[in-house]
Design a protein around this motif. Structure first.
Motif, PDB file in Angstrom:
ATOM      1  N   ASP A 242       0.802  -1.230   0.000  1.00 49.46           N
ATOM      2  CA  ASP A 242       0.000   0.000   0.000  1.00 49.46           C
ATOM      3  C   ASP A 242       0.835   1.280   0.000  1.00 49.46           C
ATOM      4  OD1 ASP A 242       1.015  -0.029   2.545  1.00 49.46           O
ATOM      5  OD2 ASP A 242      -0.921  -0.180   3.581  1.00 49.46           O
ATOM      6  N   GLY A 243       2.158   1.152  -0.070  1.00 54.52           N
ATOM      7  CA  GLY A 243       3.006   2.345  -0.125  1.00 54.52           C
ATOM      8  C   GLY A 243       3.186   3.060   1.201  1.00 54.52           C
ATOM      9  N   GLN A 244       2.664   2.495   2.294  1.00 53.12           N
ATOM     10  CA  GLN A 244       2.745   3.156   3.593  1.00 53.12           C
ATOM     11  C   GLN A 244       4.049   2.818   4.321  1.00 53.12           C
ATOM     12  OE1 GLN A 244       0.254   5.403   4.680  1.00 53.12           O
ATOM     13  NE2 GLN A 244      -0.226   5.074   2.501  1.00 53.12           N
ATOM     14  N   ILE A 245       4.432   3.699   5.236  1.00 52.09           N
ATOM     15  CA  ILE A 245       5.605   3.503   6.092  1.00 52.09           C
ATOM     16  C   ILE A 245       5.105   3.286   7.514  1.00 52.09           C
ATOM     17  CG2 ILE A 245       7.754   4.494   6.962  1.00 52.09           C
ATOM     18  CD1 ILE A 245       7.843   4.108   3.987  1.00 52.09           C
ATOM     19  N   SER A 246       5.501   2.174   8.126  1.00 54.91           N
ATOM     20  CA  SER A 246       5.023   1.909   9.483  1.00 54.91           C
ATOM     21  C   SER A 246       6.058   1.096  10.256  1.00 54.91           C
ATOM     22  CB  SER A 246       3.688   1.154   9.454  1.00 54.91           C
ATOM     23  OG  SER A 246       3.872  -0.141   8.898  1.00 54.91           O
ATOM     24  N   LEU A 247       5.887   1.080  11.576  1.00 55.04           N
ATOM     25  CA  LEU A 247       6.684   0.240  12.456  1.00 55.04           C
ATOM     26  C   LEU A 247       5.872  -0.982  12.838  1.00 55.04           C
ATOM     27  CD1 LEU A 247       8.424   2.537  15.118  1.00 55.04           C
ATOM     28  CD2 LEU A 247       9.545   1.114  13.402  1.00 55.04           C
ATOM     29  N   GLN A 248       6.511  -2.141  12.835  1.00 52.29           N
ATOM     30  CA  GLN A 248       5.809  -3.337  13.283  1.00 52.29           C
ATOM     31  C   GLN A 248       5.468  -3.247  14.764  1.00 52.29           C
ATOM     32  OE1 GLN A 248       7.490  -7.578  13.738  1.00 52.29           O
ATOM     33  NE2 GLN A 248       6.537  -7.604  11.715  1.00 52.29           N
ATOM     34  N   LYS A 249       6.411  -2.709  15.543  1.00 59.43           N
ATOM     35  CA  LYS A 249       6.194  -2.568  16.981  1.00 59.43           C
ATOM     36  C   LYS A 249       6.904  -1.312  17.457  1.00 59.43           C
ATOM     37  CE  LYS A 249       6.751  -4.988  21.400  1.00 59.43           C
ATOM     38  NZ  LYS A 249       7.319  -6.187  22.078  1.00 59.43           N
ATOM     39  N   PRO A 250       6.169  -0.232  17.759  1.00 62.91           N
ATOM     40  CA  PRO A 250       6.809   1.006  18.215  1.00 62.91           C
ATOM     41  C   PRO A 250       7.625   0.779  19.490  1.00 62.91           C
ATOM     42  CG  PRO A 250       4.529   1.418  17.592  1.00 62.91           C
ATOM     43  CD  PRO A 250       4.713  -0.076  17.583  1.00 62.91           C
ATOM     44  N   ILE A 251       8.703   1.537  19.617  1.00 61.72           N
ATOM     45  CA  ILE A 251       9.536   1.468  20.816  1.00 61.72           C
ATOM     46  C   ILE A 251       8.817   2.189  21.950  1.00 61.72           C
ATOM     47  CG2 ILE A 251      11.751   2.195  21.821  1.00 61.72           C
ATOM     48  CD1 ILE A 251      12.917   1.994  18.978  1.00 61.72           C
ATOM     49  N   PRO A 252       8.695   1.567  23.111  1.00 52.13           N
ATOM     50  CA  PRO A 252       8.009   2.214  24.239  1.00 52.13           C
ATOM     51  C   PRO A 252       8.592   3.594  24.534  1.00 52.13           C
ATOM     52  CG  PRO A 252       8.467  -0.091  24.762  1.00 52.13           C
ATOM     53  CD  PRO A 252       9.162   0.201  23.470  1.00 52.13           C
ATOM     54  N   GLY A 253       7.702   4.563  24.661  1.00 52.46           N
ATOM     55  CA  GLY A 253       8.128   5.917  24.989  1.00 52.46           C
ATOM     56  C   GLY A 253       8.505   6.767  23.791  1.00 52.46           C
ATOM     57  N   VAL A 254       8.480   6.185  22.583  1.00 54.80           N
ATOM     58  CA  VAL A 254       8.824   6.940  21.376  1.00 54.80           C
ATOM     59  C   VAL A 254       7.637   6.922  20.426  1.00 54.80           C
ATOM     60  CG1 VAL A 254      10.387   7.121  19.399  1.00 54.80           C
ATOM     61  CG2 VAL A 254      11.256   6.304  21.601  1.00 54.80           C
ATOM     62  N   LEU A 255       7.114   8.097  20.096  1.00 59.14           N
ATOM     63  CA  LEU A 255       6.020   8.174  19.134  1.00 59.14           C
ATOM     64  C   LEU A 255       6.495   7.663  17.784  1.00 59.14           C
ATOM     65  CD1 LEU A 255       4.540  11.711  19.972  1.00 59.14           C
ATOM     66  CD2 LEU A 255       3.574   9.478  20.585  1.00 59.14           C
ATOM     67  N   GLU A 256       5.618   6.929  17.076  1.00 56.74           N
ATOM     68  CA  GLU A 256       6.031   6.361  15.797  1.00 56.74           C
ATOM     69  C   GLU A 256       6.512   7.446  14.838  1.00 56.74           C
ATOM     70  OE1 GLU A 256       3.976   3.894  12.165  1.00 56.74           O
ATOM     71  OE2 GLU A 256       3.816   3.066  14.190  1.00 56.74           O
ATOM     72  N   ALA A 257       5.845   8.595  14.848  1.00 57.25           N
ATOM     73  CA  ALA A 257       6.229   9.680  13.935  1.00 57.25           C
ATOM     74  C   ALA A 257       7.617  10.231  14.252  1.00 57.25           C
ATOM     75  CB  ALA A 257       5.196  10.799  13.994  1.00 57.25           C
ATOM     76  N   ASP A 258       8.068  10.058  15.502  1.00 55.80           N
ATOM     77  CA  ASP A 258       9.380  10.564  15.910  1.00 55.80           C
ATOM     78  C   ASP A 258      10.488   9.529  15.752  1.00 55.80           C
ATOM     79  OD1 ASP A 258       8.236  12.979  16.651  1.00 55.80           O
ATOM     80  OD2 ASP A 258       7.923  12.364  18.727  1.00 55.80           O
ATOM     81  N   ASP A 259      10.116   8.274  15.492  1.00 62.47           N
ATOM     82  CA  ASP A 259      11.119   7.220  15.377  1.00 62.47           C
ATOM     83  C   ASP A 259      12.034   7.516  14.186  1.00 62.47           C
ATOM     84  OD1 ASP A 259      12.113   4.479  14.266  1.00 62.47           O
ATOM     85  OD2 ASP A 259      11.482   4.055  16.321  1.00 62.47           O
TER      86      ASP A 259
ATOM     87  N   ILE B  63       8.693  -1.638   9.161  1.00 56.78           N
ATOM     88  CA  ILE B  63      10.034  -1.761   9.742  1.00 56.78           C
ATOM     89  C   ILE B  63       9.939  -2.447  11.101  1.00 56.78           C
ATOM     90  CG2 ILE B  63      12.083  -0.503  10.511  1.00 56.78           C
ATOM     91  CD1 ILE B  63      11.206   1.779   8.608  1.00 56.78           C
ATOM     92  N   GLU B  64      10.729  -3.490  11.250  1.00 59.85           N
ATOM     93  CA  GLU B  64      10.800  -4.213  12.520  1.00 59.85           C
ATOM     94  C   GLU B  64      12.190  -3.987  13.120  1.00 59.85           C
ATOM     95  OE1 GLU B  64      10.652  -8.826  14.248  1.00 59.85           O
ATOM     96  OE2 GLU B  64      10.262  -8.410  12.122  1.00 59.85           O
ATOM     97  N   VAL B  65      12.218  -3.410  14.317  1.00 53.46           N
ATOM     98  CA  VAL B  65      13.487  -3.116  14.986  1.00 53.46           C
ATOM     99  C   VAL B  65      13.637  -4.021  16.198  1.00 53.46           C
ATOM    100  CG1 VAL B  65      14.898  -1.357  16.130  1.00 53.46           C
ATOM    101  CG2 VAL B  65      13.362  -0.702  14.255  1.00 53.46           C
ATOM    102  N   LYS B  66      14.705  -4.789  16.201  1.00 53.48           N
ATOM    103  CA  LYS B  66      15.058  -5.595  17.375  1.00 53.48           C
ATOM    104  C   LYS B  66      16.108  -4.808  18.150  1.00 53.48           C
ATOM    105  CE  LYS B  66      13.954 -10.051  15.273  1.00 53.48           C
ATOM    106  NZ  LYS B  66      14.429 -11.424  14.967  1.00 53.48           N
ATOM    107  N   LYS B  67      15.655  -4.177  19.229  1.00 54.12           N
ATOM    108  CA  LYS B  67      16.475  -3.204  19.944  1.00 54.12           C
ATOM    109  C   LYS B  67      17.349  -3.895  20.984  1.00 54.12           C
ATOM    110  CE  LYS B  67      17.399   1.182  20.313  1.00 54.12           C
ATOM    111  NZ  LYS B  67      18.036   1.863  19.195  1.00 54.12           N
ATOM    112  N   ASN B  68      18.664  -3.822  20.796  1.00 58.82           N
ATOM    113  CA  ASN B  68      19.631  -4.350  21.753  1.00 58.82           C
ATOM    114  C   ASN B  68      20.465  -3.257  22.405  1.00 58.82           C
ATOM    115  OD1 ASN B  68      19.045  -7.150  21.225  1.00 58.82           O
ATOM    116  ND2 ASN B  68      20.149  -6.924  19.302  1.00 58.82           N
ATOM    117  N   LEU B  69      20.698  -2.170  21.680  1.00 54.42           N
ATOM    118  CA  LEU B  69      21.545  -1.097  22.185  1.00 54.42           C
ATOM    119  C   LEU B  69      20.775  -0.257  23.198  1.00 54.42           C
ATOM    120  CD1 LEU B  69      23.224   0.094  18.860  1.00 54.42           C
ATOM    121  CD2 LEU B  69      24.020  -1.640  20.481  1.00 54.42           C
TER     122      LEU B  69
END
Length: 293
Positions: A58-75, A96-102
Protein backbone atom coordinates in the motif's frame (compact mmCIF):
# COMPACT_ATOMS: atom_id res chain seq x y z
CA UNK A 1 21.51 -13.20 -10.43
CA UNK A 2 18.45 -11.17 -11.30
CA UNK A 3 17.95 -7.97 -9.34
CA UNK A 4 14.48 -8.97 -8.13
CA UNK A 5 15.82 -12.25 -6.73
CA UNK A 6 18.55 -10.37 -4.86
CA UNK A 7 15.95 -7.98 -3.49
CA UNK A 8 13.76 -10.84 -2.28
CA UNK A 9 16.70 -12.21 -0.33
CA UNK A 10 17.45 -8.78 1.13
CA UNK A 11 13.86 -8.36 2.31
CA UNK A 12 14.17 -11.57 4.29
CA UNK A 13 17.30 -10.50 6.16
CA UNK A 14 18.09 -8.99 9.54
CA UNK A 15 20.30 -5.93 8.99
CA UNK A 16 22.77 -4.75 11.64
CA UNK A 17 22.74 -1.22 13.04
CA UNK A 18 26.00 -1.12 15.01
CA UNK A 19 26.98 1.00 17.99
CA UNK A 20 29.83 3.49 17.93
CA UNK A 21 32.23 4.92 20.45
CA UNK A 22 33.74 8.39 20.42
CA UNK A 23 37.38 7.63 21.18
CA UNK A 24 38.13 11.35 21.53
CA UNK A 25 36.02 14.52 21.60
CA UNK A 26 37.41 18.05 21.52
CA UNK A 27 35.31 21.20 21.27
CA UNK A 28 37.28 23.74 19.29
CA UNK A 29 34.73 26.52 18.88
CA UNK A 30 31.10 27.48 18.40
CA UNK A 31 29.25 28.69 15.33
CA UNK A 32 26.98 31.73 15.28
CA UNK A 33 23.95 29.39 15.15
CA UNK A 34 24.99 27.79 18.45
CA UNK A 35 26.32 24.52 17.06
CA UNK A 36 29.67 23.48 18.48
CA UNK A 37 32.69 22.78 16.30
CA UNK A 38 34.21 19.43 17.13
CA UNK A 39 37.02 17.06 16.52
CA UNK A 40 36.16 13.46 17.28
CA UNK A 41 37.06 9.91 16.34
CA UNK A 42 34.37 7.32 15.68
CA UNK A 43 34.93 3.59 15.85
CA UNK A 44 32.24 0.94 15.54
CA UNK A 45 31.82 -1.89 18.02
CA UNK A 46 30.20 -5.24 17.35
CA UNK A 47 27.07 -4.48 19.38
CA UNK A 48 24.06 -4.04 17.11
CA UNK A 49 20.38 -3.40 16.84
CA UNK A 50 18.84 -5.55 14.10
CA UNK A 51 16.34 -4.30 11.53
CA UNK A 52 14.06 -6.29 9.23
CA UNK A 53 12.26 -4.58 6.35
CA UNK A 54 8.93 -6.15 5.40
CA UNK A 55 7.47 -5.32 1.98
CA UNK A 56 3.96 -3.85 1.84
CA UNK A 57 1.64 -3.26 -1.07
CA UNK A 58 0.00 0.00 0.00
CA UNK A 59 3.01 2.35 -0.13
CA UNK A 60 2.74 3.16 3.59
CA UNK A 61 5.60 3.50 6.09
CA UNK A 62 5.02 1.91 9.48
CA UNK A 63 6.68 0.24 12.46
CA UNK A 64 5.81 -3.34 13.28
CA UNK A 65 6.19 -2.57 16.98
CA UNK A 66 6.81 1.01 18.22
CA UNK A 67 9.54 1.47 20.82
CA UNK A 68 8.01 2.21 24.24
CA UNK A 69 8.13 5.92 24.99
CA UNK A 70 8.82 6.94 21.38
CA UNK A 71 6.02 8.17 19.13
CA UNK A 72 6.03 6.36 15.80
CA UNK A 73 6.23 9.68 13.93
CA UNK A 74 9.38 10.56 15.91
CA UNK A 75 11.12 7.22 15.38
CA UNK A 76 14.28 7.80 13.37
CA UNK A 77 13.73 4.74 11.15
CA UNK A 78 10.29 6.06 10.16
CA UNK A 79 11.68 9.53 9.55
CA UNK A 80 14.53 8.08 7.46
CA UNK A 81 12.17 6.01 5.30
CA UNK A 82 9.82 8.95 4.76
CA UNK A 83 12.78 11.17 3.90
CA UNK A 84 13.87 8.72 1.19
CA UNK A 85 10.37 8.65 -0.26
CA UNK A 86 10.05 12.43 -0.33
CA UNK A 87 13.54 12.88 -1.76
CA UNK A 88 13.07 10.42 -4.61
CA UNK A 89 9.34 10.31 -5.23
CA UNK A 90 9.43 6.59 -4.52
CA UNK A 91 5.93 5.09 -4.23
CA UNK A 92 6.97 1.93 -2.38
CA UNK A 93 6.32 1.34 1.30
CA UNK A 94 7.73 -0.72 4.12
CA UNK A 95 6.93 -2.09 7.55
CA UNK A 96 10.03 -1.76 9.74
CA UNK A 97 10.80 -4.21 12.52
CA UNK A 98 13.49 -3.12 14.99
CA UNK A 99 15.06 -5.59 17.38
CA UNK A 100 16.47 -3.20 19.94
CA UNK A 101 19.63 -4.35 21.75
CA UNK A 102 21.55 -1.10 22.19
CA UNK A 103 20.73 0.94 25.30
CA UNK A 104 18.85 4.15 24.61
CA UNK A 105 20.31 7.45 25.73
CA UNK A 106 23.77 6.02 26.22
CA UNK A 107 25.80 7.86 23.61
CA UNK A 108 26.32 4.72 21.50
CA UNK A 109 24.39 6.15 18.55
CA UNK A 110 21.65 3.51 18.45
CA UNK A 111 18.90 5.71 17.01
CA UNK A 112 21.26 7.30 14.50
CA UNK A 113 22.57 3.89 13.46
CA UNK A 114 19.01 2.59 13.01
CA UNK A 115 18.29 5.57 10.76
CA UNK A 116 21.45 5.00 8.73
CA UNK A 117 20.72 1.30 8.22
CA UNK A 118 17.23 2.28 7.07
CA UNK A 119 18.63 4.77 4.54
CA UNK A 120 21.28 2.38 3.19
CA UNK A 121 19.17 -0.76 2.96
CA UNK A 122 16.00 0.85 1.63
CA UNK A 123 18.10 2.67 -0.97
CA UNK A 124 19.02 -0.82 -2.22
CA UNK A 125 15.65 -2.49 -1.68
CA UNK A 126 13.76 0.26 -3.46
CA UNK A 127 16.35 0.50 -6.25
CA UNK A 128 16.89 4.23 -5.67
CA UNK A 129 20.63 4.28 -6.46
CA UNK A 130 21.40 7.35 -4.36
CA UNK A 131 25.13 7.82 -3.75
CA UNK A 132 26.69 7.35 -0.34
CA UNK A 133 27.42 11.07 -0.29
CA UNK A 134 23.77 11.93 -0.89
CA UNK A 135 22.63 9.47 1.76
CA UNK A 136 25.07 11.11 4.19
CA UNK A 137 23.61 14.53 3.37
CA UNK A 138 20.11 13.24 4.02
CA UNK A 139 21.26 11.55 7.20
CA UNK A 140 22.70 14.79 8.55
CA UNK A 141 19.21 16.31 8.49
CA UNK A 142 18.14 13.52 10.88
CA UNK A 143 21.05 13.87 13.30
CA UNK A 144 24.73 14.75 13.50
CA UNK A 145 25.80 11.13 14.09
CA UNK A 146 23.86 9.59 11.19
CA UNK A 147 26.45 10.35 8.46
CA UNK A 148 29.23 8.26 10.03
CA UNK A 149 26.97 5.20 10.10
CA UNK A 150 26.14 5.77 6.41
CA UNK A 151 29.87 6.27 5.72
CA UNK A 152 30.52 2.85 7.20
CA UNK A 153 34.12 3.13 8.37
CA UNK A 154 36.00 4.40 11.42
CA UNK A 155 36.43 8.11 10.93
CA UNK A 156 38.16 11.25 12.05
CA UNK A 157 35.37 13.86 12.16
CA UNK A 158 35.34 17.64 12.22
CA UNK A 159 32.81 20.44 11.76
CA UNK A 160 29.72 19.47 13.73
CA UNK A 161 30.75 15.86 13.19
CA UNK A 162 29.82 15.60 9.50
CA UNK A 163 33.24 16.12 7.85
CA UNK A 164 34.64 12.61 7.82
CA UNK A 165 38.01 11.12 6.94
CA UNK A 166 38.68 7.40 7.03
CA UNK A 167 41.03 6.30 9.79
CA UNK A 168 42.38 2.87 10.68
CA UNK A 169 42.43 2.17 14.42
CA UNK A 170 43.60 -0.96 16.23
CA UNK A 171 40.55 -3.21 16.66
CA UNK A 172 40.80 -3.75 20.40
CA UNK A 173 38.36 -5.00 23.03
CA UNK A 174 36.10 -2.73 25.04
CA UNK A 175 34.13 -2.96 28.25
CA UNK A 176 31.19 -0.54 28.15
CA UNK A 177 29.09 0.46 31.19
CA UNK A 178 25.63 1.98 30.80
CA UNK A 179 24.86 3.94 33.98
CA UNK A 180 21.22 4.11 35.00
CA UNK A 181 20.62 7.62 33.69
CA UNK A 182 20.00 9.50 30.46
CA UNK A 183 22.36 12.41 29.87
CA UNK A 184 20.70 15.50 28.42
CA UNK A 185 23.07 16.38 25.58
CA UNK A 186 21.59 19.84 25.10
CA UNK A 187 22.07 20.59 28.79
CA UNK A 188 25.74 19.58 28.60
CA UNK A 189 26.44 21.73 25.54
CA UNK A 190 24.72 24.72 27.19
CA UNK A 191 26.75 24.43 30.39
CA UNK A 192 28.80 27.49 31.27
CA UNK A 193 31.53 25.14 32.52
CA UNK A 194 31.99 23.34 29.20
CA UNK A 195 35.36 23.80 27.50
CA UNK A 196 34.77 25.39 24.09
CA UNK A 197 38.24 26.50 23.06
CA UNK A 198 40.36 23.36 22.89
CA UNK A 199 43.29 23.55 20.52
CA UNK A 200 42.80 21.57 17.33
CA UNK A 201 44.95 18.47 17.03
CA UNK A 202 45.96 16.14 14.22
CA UNK A 203 45.27 12.48 13.62
CA UNK A 204 48.89 11.80 14.56
CA UNK A 205 48.30 13.56 17.90
CA UNK A 206 45.33 11.30 18.57
CA UNK A 207 47.28 8.18 17.65
CA UNK A 208 50.05 9.36 20.01
CA UNK A 209 47.56 9.31 22.87
CA UNK A 210 45.65 12.60 22.94
CA UNK A 211 42.18 11.20 23.55
CA UNK A 212 40.52 13.68 25.89
CA UNK A 213 36.76 14.22 25.95
CA UNK A 214 35.92 17.85 26.72
CA UNK A 215 32.48 16.88 28.01
CA UNK A 216 33.62 14.49 30.71
CA UNK A 217 34.09 16.99 33.56
CA UNK A 218 30.65 18.55 33.13
CA UNK A 219 28.92 15.17 32.75
CA UNK A 220 30.77 13.66 35.72
CA UNK A 221 29.74 16.51 38.02
CA UNK A 222 26.13 16.53 36.77
CA UNK A 223 25.47 12.78 36.88
CA UNK A 224 26.61 10.89 39.97
CA UNK A 225 26.11 7.46 38.38
CA UNK A 226 28.44 8.39 35.49
CA UNK A 227 31.03 9.52 38.01
CA UNK A 228 30.74 6.21 39.89
CA UNK A 229 30.96 4.18 36.66
CA UNK A 230 34.15 6.01 35.66
CA UNK A 231 35.67 5.30 39.07
CA UNK A 232 34.76 1.61 39.03
CA UNK A 233 35.90 1.05 35.44
CA UNK A 234 39.20 2.87 36.04
CA UNK A 235 40.24 0.04 38.37
CA UNK A 236 40.77 -2.07 35.23
CA UNK A 237 41.90 0.40 32.56
CA UNK A 238 41.65 4.08 31.62
CA UNK A 239 37.93 4.93 31.85
CA UNK A 240 36.53 7.29 29.23
CA UNK A 241 33.21 8.81 28.21
CA UNK A 242 31.69 8.31 24.76
CA UNK A 243 30.19 11.53 23.40
CA UNK A 244 28.19 13.13 26.19
CA UNK A 245 27.45 9.69 27.65
CA UNK A 246 25.93 8.23 29.65
CA UNK A 247 28.02 5.22 28.56
CA UNK A 248 31.62 4.97 29.70
CA UNK A 249 34.19 2.59 28.27
CA UNK A 250 37.67 1.20 28.69
CA UNK A 251 39.96 -0.31 26.08
CA UNK A 252 41.85 -3.60 26.46
CA UNK A 253 44.56 -5.33 24.44
CA UNK A 254 43.10 -8.81 24.88
CA UNK A 255 39.70 -10.45 25.10
CA UNK A 256 40.76 -12.38 28.22
CA UNK A 257 41.63 -9.26 30.20
CA UNK A 258 38.50 -7.46 29.00
CA UNK A 259 36.33 -10.44 29.90
CA UNK A 260 37.75 -10.51 33.42
CA UNK A 261 36.83 -6.85 33.89
CA UNK A 262 33.39 -7.49 32.41
CA UNK A 263 32.69 -10.33 34.83
CA UNK A 264 33.73 -8.25 37.83
CA UNK A 265 31.70 -5.21 36.83
CA UNK A 266 28.47 -6.97 35.86
CA UNK A 267 27.72 -7.68 39.51
CA UNK A 268 26.94 -3.98 39.89
CA UNK A 269 26.46 -2.48 36.44
CA UNK A 270 24.69 -2.93 33.14
CA UNK A 271 27.85 -3.80 31.24
CA UNK A 272 28.81 -5.00 27.75
CA UNK A 273 31.85 -6.74 26.29
CA UNK A 274 32.50 -5.64 22.70
CA UNK A 275 35.11 -5.71 19.95
CA UNK A 276 36.15 -2.59 18.09
CA UNK A 277 35.73 -2.87 14.32
CA UNK A 278 36.79 -0.39 11.68
CA UNK A 279 34.31 -1.46 9.01
CA UNK A 280 30.63 -1.31 9.85
CA UNK A 281 28.99 -4.73 10.21
CA UNK A 282 26.26 -3.41 7.91
CA UNK A 283 28.70 -2.85 5.06
CA UNK A 284 30.50 -6.11 5.68
CA UNK A 285 27.15 -7.88 5.27
CA UNK A 286 26.29 -5.93 2.13
CA UNK A 287 29.68 -6.70 0.57
CA UNK A 288 29.63 -10.38 1.49
CA UNK A 289 26.37 -11.04 -0.30
CA UNK A 290 25.74 -13.80 2.25
CA UNK A 291 22.02 -13.03 2.12
CA UNK A 292 21.88 -14.19 -1.53
CA UNK A 293 20.92 -17.85 -1.79
Amino acid sequence: MAQNQTNRSMWAEEWPAPAKLNLMLRITGQRSDGYHLLQTVFQFIDMCDWIIFHPVSDGQISLQKPIPGVLEADDLTIRAAKLLKSETGCEQGVCIEVKKNLPMGGGLGGGSSDAATTLVVLNALWGLQLSTERLMELGLTLGADVPVFVYGYSAWAEGVGEKLKRIDIPEQWFVVIKPDCHVNTKEIFLSKDLTRDSKSITIDDFIAGQNQNDCVDVVRESYQSVKEALIDLSEFSEARLTGTGACVFAQFDSEVVAANAYRSLRRKWQVYLAKGVNESPLFLKLKSGSFIS
